[in-house]
Design an enzyme around this catalytic site. Structure first.
Site, PDB file in Angstrom:
ATOM      1  NE  ARG A   1      -0.977  11.135  -6.902  1.00  0.00           N
ATOM      2  CZ  ARG A   1      -2.000  10.667  -6.199  1.00  0.00           C
ATOM      3  NH1 ARG A   1      -2.666  11.480  -5.386  1.00  0.00           N
ATOM      4  NH2 ARG A   1      -2.365   9.396  -6.311  1.00  0.00           N
TER       5      ARG A   1
ATOM      6  NE  ARG B   1      -2.008  19.602  -0.888  1.00  0.00           N
ATOM      7  CZ  ARG B   1      -3.190  19.076  -1.195  1.00  0.00           C
ATOM      8  NH1 ARG B   1      -3.346  18.438  -2.346  1.00  0.00           N
ATOM      9  NH2 ARG B   1      -4.222  19.168  -0.367  1.00  0.00           N
TER      10      ARG B   1
ATOM     11  CD  GLU C   1      -7.790  11.311  -0.473  1.00  0.00           C
ATOM     12  OE1 GLU C   1      -7.376  10.419  -1.231  1.00  0.00           O
ATOM     13  OE2 GLU C   1      -8.078  12.463  -0.863  1.00  0.00           O
TER      14      GLU C   1
ATOM     15  CB  SER D   1      -9.717   7.469  -2.045  1.00  0.00           C
ATOM     16  OG  SER D   1      -8.759   7.296  -3.060  1.00  0.00           O
TER      17      SER D   1
ATOM     18  NE  ARG E   1      -2.014  13.305   1.350  1.00  0.00           N
ATOM     19  CZ  ARG E   1      -3.039  13.935   0.778  1.00  0.00           C
ATOM     20  NH1 ARG E   1      -4.269  13.514   1.007  1.00  0.00           N
ATOM     21  NH2 ARG E   1      -2.834  14.969  -0.005  1.00  0.00           N
TER      22      ARG E   1
END
Length: 425
Positions: free
Chosen positions: A261, A276, A348, A351, A388
Site C-alpha cells: 500500500r 502503518r 484497527e 475488519s 499491527r
C-alpha cells in the site's frame, strides 16, 4: 456494480446511498440518462435491423421502378443501421463507465457520517493499569528493539520510509501468528490459499480498488500489473467469469499474501514503528454465499475475528463503520480495534465487509440454482494483519523488564516459548 434495474426502479435509494457516502449524487442522474440512451438506441437498432431484413425479402420479389426504390431504401438503411449501432455502443460504454464509478448501496443500518461517526457495538477485555504495576509502558518500537525483533533503521536504509525488517523473535512471531491464524481458519472450514501478489487490471477493478482507492495502489506500468493491497483481490477474482452451483456454497477461503500500500495521504500519520507501512503480510478470510445468506455470513466472519483477538488476549472493541468510511465495495463494514496502551486509544486490527453482489457483478461470478443463474454475494474479513497485531501483542503483554509474555495460543508455534526476552539494553 449495482443492478441497473434497481437504479431505474428506486433511484432515490441510490441517491441516498451516494449522499451517505459523501459522493457525487449527480452521478445517479447521469447514469439514468446514459442508460435511457443505451436502451432507446438499442430499440432503434433492432427496429432498423428488422426493417433491413424484411426489405431484403421484398427486393428479391420486386422488379423495375419498385425494385430501384427498394434498393435506394436499402442503401439508406445500411447507413442508418451503422449509425444506430455506433450510437448504441457509445451509450453502452458511457453507461458502463458511469456504473463503475458508483459505490455499493449502503446498508440501511450503517451510521451516516465520516471516520469519527462510527458506532461502538461491543467492548472486550480490560486495559492494563501500568501505573498500578509500577512501570511506564514502552511503545512497540522500543520493545521490538530490546527484543532484537524490529529494525526500522535498516528498513529505511534499504527501501525507504515505512519499510522494516523483522529479525530474530520478530520473524518467529510473524510465522507463529500466520500459522495460528491459518490453523483457526482451517478448523472453521476455510480452505487455505497462497495467492498471487500481482494481478491484472480487471481483477483489481473488479474488486473495486481502482476507484477511490486507486491512489493507494502500486502499478507496474511495463507489465500492466498491480501489486495487491490485500489477498481479497485475488480471492475475489479466483472465480471470475465462472458459474458456481448453489450446492457448492458457501465457499470459504483463507488467503495468505504479502500486501502493498502506498499509504497516499497518510503523511505524518503513524510514522514511528510498524503500524502503518508500505509492505506487510496478512491472513484474509473470503466467502462466496447466496445473497440472502450474506448478512448471516457477515456476522460469522466477525465472530471468527473476535475469537482470534480473544485468543491473543487483547482488549478490543467492535465498531460499525460509518457510511463515508466504507470503501466503494462494502455495503457494511465492522472493524475490530485493539487497545494500544502507549497511544491511549483503540486502533484497527481487523475488519470485515459485506460486499453483497457488487463484486460478483463486476467480476461476472454467478450462481446456478434451480436452472436459474444470478449474481452471488462476496464477503471478506481480515484475520491477522501481522505488523499491527505484533504492535498490539508487544504493548499489551509487555513486562517491566522489557520482556513480553507470549499468549498461550501462540506458544505451540514458538516452540513452547512463554516469554520473549530482551537481547539488548
Amino acid at each position: 456494480m449495482i443492478d441497473l434495474r434497481l437504479l431505474r426502479e428506486d433511484p432515490d435509494r441510490v441517491r441516498a446511498s451516494q449522499r451517505a457516502r459523501g459522493e457525487d449524487v449527480a452521478l445517479v442522474d447521469s447514469l439514468l440518462s446514459a442508460d435511457e440512451r443505451r436502451r432507446s438506441s438499442g430499440v432503434r437498432f433492432d427496429e432498423l435491423r428488422a426493417e433491413q431484413k424484411g426489405l431484403g425479402k421484398l427486393i428479391g420479389r420486386a422488379a423495375g421502378d419498385e425494385k430501384a426504390e427498394l434498393l435506394k431504401r436499402a442503401e439508406q438503411l445500411k447507413t442508418d443501421v451503422k449509425a444506430a449501432d455506433a450510437e448504441r455502443d457509445a451509450a453502452d460504454t458511457e453507461t458502463q463507465e458511469l456504473l463503475q464509478r458508483l459505490g455499493n448501496l449502503v446498508h440501511p443500518e450503517v451510521p451516516v457520517g465520516g471516520e469519527e461517526d462510527f458506532v461502538t457495538l461491543e467492548t472486550h477485555g480490560t486495559h492494563r493499569d501500568f501505573a498500578a504495576e509500577g512501570f511506564e509502558p514502552r511503545d512497540h518500537l522500543e520493545l521490538g528493539q530490546l527484543l532484537g525483533a524490529i529494525d526500522v533503521e535498516r528498513g529505511a536504509k534499504v527501501s525507504g520510509s515505512r519499510f522494516y525488517f523483522l529479525t530474530g523473535v520478530g520473524a518467529l512471531l510473524e510465522l507463529a501468528l500466520v500459522n495460528a491464524a491459518i490453523a483457526q481458519a482451517t478448523a472453521a472450514g476455510f480452505t487455505p490459499m497462497l495467492t498471487p501478489a500481482l494481478v491484472r487490471p480487471q481483477s483489481m477493478a473488479g474488486t473495486g480498488f481502482l476507484g477511490q482507492a486507486a491512489q493507494d495502489v502500486y502499478h507496474l506500468d511495463k507489465d500492466d500489473l498491480y501489486l495487491v493491497g490485500t489477498s481479497e483481490v485475488p480471492l475475489a477474482a479466483y472465480h471470475m467469469d465462472e458459474i458456481l452451483d448453489a450446492d457448492r456454497l458457501p465457499l470459504r477461503y483463507a488467503g495468505f499474501s504479502p500486501c502493498f500500500r502506498r499509504e497516499a495521504g497518510s503523511h505524518g500519520k503513524d510514522t514511528r514503528g510498524i503500524f502503518r507501512v508500505h509492505q506487510f503480510d496478512k491472513v484474509e478470510m473470503f466467502s462466496y454465499v447466496l445473497p440472502e445468506d450474506a448478512q448471516a455470513e457477515h456476522q460469522r466472519l466477525l465472530e471468527w475475528e473476535k475469537q482470534w483477538l480473544t485468543s491473543l488476549e487483547l482488549p478490543f472493541r467492535v465498531i460499525d463503520v460509518a457510511s463515508a468510511d466504507l470503501g466503494s465495495s462494502a455495503a457494511r463494514k465492522f472493524d475490530c480495534e485493539a487497545w494500544i496502551p502507549t497511544q491511549g486509544k483503540y486502533r484497527e486490527l481487523t475488519s470485515t465487509s459485506d460486499c453483497t453482489e457488487f463484486q460478483s457483478r463486476r467480476l461476472s461470478i454467478r450462481v446456478r440454482e434451480d436452472k436459474k443463474v444470478r449474481p452471488l454475494a462476496t464477503l471478506n474479513g481480515t484475520l491477522c494483519a501481522v505488523p499491527r497485531t505484533i504492535v498490539a501483542i508487544l504493548e499489551n503483554h509487555q513486562q517491566a523488564d522489557g520482556s513480553v509474555r507470549v499468549p498461550e495460543v501462540l506458544r505451540p508455534f514458538l516452540g513452547g516459548r512463554e516469554v520473549l526476552e530482551p537481547v539488548a539494553k
